[in-house]
Design a protein around this motif. Structure first.
Motif, PDB file in Angstrom:
ATOM      1  N   MET A   1      -2.800   4.141   6.626  1.00  0.00           N
ATOM      2  CA  MET A   1      -1.688   5.077   6.769  1.00  0.00           C
ATOM      3  C   MET A   1      -0.653   4.591   7.795  1.00  0.00           C
ATOM      4  O   MET A   1       0.413   5.187   7.927  1.00  0.00           O
ATOM      5  N   LYS A   2      -0.964   3.499   8.509  1.00  0.00           N
ATOM      6  CA  LYS A   2      -0.039   2.974   9.512  1.00  0.00           C
ATOM      7  C   LYS A   2       0.605   1.660   9.083  1.00  0.00           C
ATOM      8  O   LYS A   2       1.285   1.010   9.872  1.00  0.00           O
ATOM      9  N   VAL A   3       0.385   1.277   7.821  1.00  0.00           N
ATOM     10  CA  VAL A   3       1.030   0.084   7.274  1.00  0.00           C
ATOM     11  C   VAL A   3       1.789   0.501   6.018  1.00  0.00           C
ATOM     12  O   VAL A   3       1.188   0.913   5.029  1.00  0.00           O
ATOM     13  N   ILE A   4       3.103   0.414   6.078  1.00  0.00           N
ATOM     14  CA  ILE A   4       3.964   0.937   5.028  1.00  0.00           C
ATOM     15  C   ILE A   4       4.881  -0.166   4.525  1.00  0.00           C
ATOM     16  O   ILE A   4       5.428  -0.943   5.317  1.00  0.00           O
ATOM     17  N   GLY A   5       5.050  -0.232   3.224  1.00  0.00           N
ATOM     18  CA  GLY A   5       6.029  -1.144   2.654  1.00  0.00           C
ATOM     19  C   GLY A   5       7.282  -0.386   2.253  1.00  0.00           C
ATOM     20  O   GLY A   5       7.225   0.805   1.932  1.00  0.00           O
ATOM     21  N   VAL A   6       8.413  -1.060   2.256  1.00  0.00           N
ATOM     22  CA  VAL A   6       9.671  -0.411   1.868  1.00  0.00           C
ATOM     23  C   VAL A   6       9.593   0.101   0.431  1.00  0.00           C
ATOM     24  O   VAL A   6      10.190   1.122   0.085  1.00  0.00           O
ATOM     25  N   GLY A   7       8.809  -0.578  -0.399  1.00  0.00           N
ATOM     26  CA  GLY A   7       8.500  -0.074  -1.742  1.00  0.00           C
ATOM     27  C   GLY A   7       9.715   0.200  -2.601  1.00  0.00           C
ATOM     28  O   GLY A   7      10.650  -0.600  -2.672  1.00  0.00           O
TER      29      GLY A   7
END
Length: 316
Positions: free
Chosen positions: A141-147
């Protein structure tokens, strides 16, 4: 104090994100991490930005550096470093060389800024999100991609311009891969509160052409000016601002899935998620048509294969 660090800060996207964030005046310090050979360029960028920010009396601190110690205490660390697409290249062509870069920087983040949220912008972003997750050892939940956040903004803009209506009246979303296998959720798109399938009965709208334009948007810009710039920078800045202000907006970002959407697991894909100061608060369930479900699962298979190839090639 709110602190954001950027790897790849002298690149087209990185420096634009830094300037956009600084102008919003919601960040106290932006650390512009550069390689030693690019440190002077990073310094030059900060001098130029300071000149511009002074006209608005903005006191955001800009720190050019090649010392990882300077990212300590960061709330968000953005990874935008990597080899960028040239005309004719797909995002997936960048997978192996960029995975090496993302893997290295993610390990540095884990050591020097272990309490931060990692935001990945390096392409292919869905694959790189998983690389960053594994390399950092962070909670997913603390690693996000711009997606698909930029894809969703583009689609909203296309609909708005096509029917000459204010963008705030268009509610639409793109999920899946940030690339060829993106999935526009037309079944849940509304314009002025009217479902798209009813809206098109009264308006001359070439939806097929519009979707082709969406899929080729990045390639079209790159072929004409060499790189995408303002769109990605504003989309990334929007995600960071949503995180640091804890506004709990639903954005379509790349998340590592464990079966939350259509049973897909072991891969990162663009899905609607509530973003907060702690990262992803919740992955939002999606209602999709049968065609959209099949397309989403196809996207998962494509990204899974590329991610597996990267892991085997680099032994990560």
């Amino acid at each position: 104090m709110v602190k954001v660090s950027i790897f790849g800060s002298t690149g087209t996207i990185g420096k634009n994100v830094a300037f956009t964030l600084a102008r919003e005046d919601t960040v106290d310090e932006i650390v512009m991490v550069a390689r030693p050979q690019s440190l002077d360029k990073a310094k030059g960028e900060t001098y130029d930005m300071y000149d511009a920010l002074s006209s608005r009396n903005i006191d955001c601190k800009l720190t050019p550096t090649c010392d990882f110690n300077d990212i300590k205490g960061s709330d968000v660390v953005l990874i935008t470093a990597g080899i960028h697409r040239s005309p004719g290249m797909s995002r997936l062509d960048l997978a192996v060389p960029n995975a090496k870069i993302v893997d290295y920087y993610s390990r540095q983040i884990a050591e020097y800024a272990p309490d931060s949220i990692i935001l990945v912008a390096t392409n292919p972003v869905d694959v790189m999100t998983t690389v960053a997750l594994k390399a950092s050892g962070f909670n997913k939940m603390k690693v996000i991609g711009v997606g698909n956040h930029l894809d969703s903004l583009r689609l909203k803009n296309y609909f708005s311009r096509m029917v000459n209506i204010n963008g705030s009246e268009v509610h639409t979303r793109v999920v899946g891969e940030h690339g060829e296998n993106m999935v526009p959720l037309l079944s849940s798109t509304t314009i002025g509160g009217i479902p798209l399938k009813y809206f098109v009965e009264y308006v001359d709208m070439d939806v097929i052409s519009l979707l082709q334009q969406l899929r080729n948007a990045g390639k079209t810009i790159i072929s004409k000016k060499g790189a995408t710039e303002y769109g990605p920078a504003f989309a990334i800045s929007n995600i960071i601002s949503t995180i640091i202000t804890d506004t709990h907006k639903v954005l379509t970002v790349s998340c590592y899935l464990d079966g939350e959407v259509e049973g897909v697991e072991g891969v990162s894909l663009g899905v609607p998620a509530v973003t907060s100061k702690n990262g992803i608060a919740v992955i939002v369930p999606i209602h999709m048509s049968d065609y959209e479900k099949k397309s989403f699962i196809k996207a998962a298979e494509t990204i899974r294969e590329t991610t597996k190839h990267v892991n085997e090639t680099l032994n990560i």
